[in-house]
Design a protein around this motif. Sequence first.
Motif, PDB file in Angstrom:
ATOM      1  N   TRP A  40       0.836  -1.197   0.000  1.00 20.82           N
ATOM      2  CA  TRP A  40       0.000   0.000   0.000  1.00 20.82           C
ATOM      3  C   TRP A  40       0.872   1.249   0.000  1.00 20.82           C
ATOM      4  O   TRP A  40       1.640   1.482   0.929  1.00 20.82           O
ATOM      5  N   GLU A  41       0.728   2.059  -1.046  1.00 15.23           N
ATOM      6  CA  GLU A  41       1.406   3.348  -1.157  1.00 15.23           C
ATOM      7  C   GLU A  41       0.377   4.455  -0.991  1.00 15.23           C
ATOM      8  O   GLU A  41      -0.690   4.430  -1.617  1.00 15.23           O
ATOM      9  N   GLU A  49       8.495   3.469 -10.314  1.00 15.97           N
ATOM     10  CA  GLU A  49       9.675   2.701  -9.907  1.00 15.97           C
ATOM     11  C   GLU A  49       9.298   1.295  -9.433  1.00 15.97           C
ATOM     12  O   GLU A  49       9.928   0.301  -9.832  1.00 15.97           O
ATOM     13  N   LEU A  50       8.271   1.210  -8.604  1.00 17.97           N
ATOM     14  CA  LEU A  50       7.875  -0.089  -8.064  1.00 17.97           C
ATOM     15  C   LEU A  50       7.372  -1.025  -9.150  1.00 17.97           C
ATOM     16  O   LEU A  50       7.746  -2.204  -9.211  1.00 17.97           O
ATOM     17  N   GLY A  55       7.185  -7.875 -10.509  1.00 19.37           N
ATOM     18  CA  GLY A  55       6.800  -8.524  -9.271  1.00 19.37           C
ATOM     19  C   GLY A  55       5.377  -8.277  -8.831  1.00 19.37           C
ATOM     20  O   GLY A  55       4.924  -8.868  -7.849  1.00 19.37           O
ATOM     21  N   PHE A  56       4.650  -7.385  -9.537  1.00 21.22           N
ATOM     22  CA  PHE A  56       3.259  -7.125  -9.194  1.00 21.22           C
ATOM     23  C   PHE A  56       2.353  -7.656 -10.290  1.00 21.22           C
ATOM     24  O   PHE A  56       2.563  -7.396 -11.480  1.00 21.22           O
ATOM     25  N   ALA A  57       1.317  -8.378  -9.882  1.00 20.13           N
ATOM     26  CA  ALA A  57       0.366  -8.915 -10.860  1.00 20.13           C
ATOM     27  C   ALA A  57      -0.575  -7.842 -11.361  1.00 20.13           C
ATOM     28  O   ALA A  57      -1.104  -7.940 -12.479  1.00 20.13           O
ATOM     29  N   CYS A  74      -0.834   7.137 -14.696  1.00 18.67           N
ATOM     30  CA  CYS A  74      -1.060   5.976 -15.553  1.00 18.67           C
ATOM     31  C   CYS A  74      -0.388   6.175 -16.916  1.00 18.67           C
ATOM     32  O   CYS A  74       0.221   5.255 -17.466  1.00 18.67           O
ATOM     33  N   ARG A  75      -0.487   7.394 -17.457  1.00 16.84           N
ATOM     34  CA  ARG A  75       0.200   7.680 -18.724  1.00 16.84           C
ATOM     35  C   ARG A  75       1.712   7.528 -18.579  1.00 16.84           C
ATOM     36  O   ARG A  75       2.393   7.053 -19.487  1.00 16.84           O
ATOM     37  N   ALA A  76       2.237   7.956 -17.428  1.00 11.92           N
ATOM     38  CA  ALA A  76       3.667   7.821 -17.192  1.00 11.92           C
ATOM     39  C   ALA A  76       4.083   6.357 -17.154  1.00 11.92           C
ATOM     40  O   ALA A  76       5.138   5.979 -17.661  1.00 11.92           O
ATOM     41  N   LEU A  77       3.234   5.524 -16.549  1.00 17.00           N
ATOM     42  CA  LEU A  77       3.519   4.089 -16.516  1.00 17.00           C
ATOM     43  C   LEU A  77       3.599   3.513 -17.925  1.00 17.00           C
ATOM     44  O   LEU A  77       4.543   2.803 -18.269  1.00 17.00           O
ATOM     45  N   ARG A  78       2.602   3.833 -18.743  1.00 14.54           N
ATOM     46  CA  ARG A  78       2.585   3.292 -20.098  1.00 14.54           C
ATOM     47  C   ARG A  78       3.719   3.888 -20.929  1.00 14.54           C
ATOM     48  O   ARG A  78       4.303   3.202 -21.768  1.00 14.54           O
TER      49      ARG A  78
END
Length: 240
Positions: A40-41, A49-50, A55-57, A74-78
């Motif tokens: 939980w963040e 980064e995480l 390691g996360f489903a 979310c855009r940064a993740l993609r």
Amino acid sequence: MRGHDGAAGDGMNVLLVEDDPGIGRFVTRGLAGRGYRVAWERSGARTVELLAGGGFAAALLDLGLPDGDGLALCRALRGAQVRTPVLMLTARGALQDRLDGFDAGADDYLPKPFAFDELVARLAAIIRRAEAPVVTPPTFGALTLRPEARTASVDGQPLPLSRREYDLLARLVAGGGATVTRAALSNAVWGDAPVSDNSLDVYVGYLRRRLYEHPAAPRIATARGEGFRLHHPDQGTSQV
């Protein structure tokens, strides 16, 4: 443990990014009871980064975060090529809000307040989709088939085909350049229905003309007395 049907998480790691302490505790405890391991963040600072570390489903991402907007995150993740499935949680439930979430790269969108069982079901669904094997479309040179849509393209350009032309081409592609017998081709196009050799020749002719319209498309060679096969356009005659 039970599979991903919303009954158990099989010990999967899930990242929850949520600043509301009440919702955070509720989701964390509930998912732990279903077999998930929840990190939980309370802010989005470490999310990229995480998740980039693997390691996360899946990730549960709140839209309203104290250090930024969940859509931008979310855009940064993609943009960072992180493909972890994302389920957005938000109080914004209008259609345009949901569309904005999908446009940002979210896999699903759940407005607050939500029923916990629905959260679990949606979480399991996006994990299942992410785990589905990637099926490589059948190809032959510049030709690509899309079996799910029953369409074909040559170097990305659509190849208009009738249903029978597609079935004929798909069987030839499956042959990989080897001769496919007339009987096998007839069965692929018409099944067990009786069909004359002339009918097959007619459809081979139709398909040949379709392919000739594209210089990079494969050609159909005739194996006299046997059947037909595909060959690359720079490999000469259409009869062997």
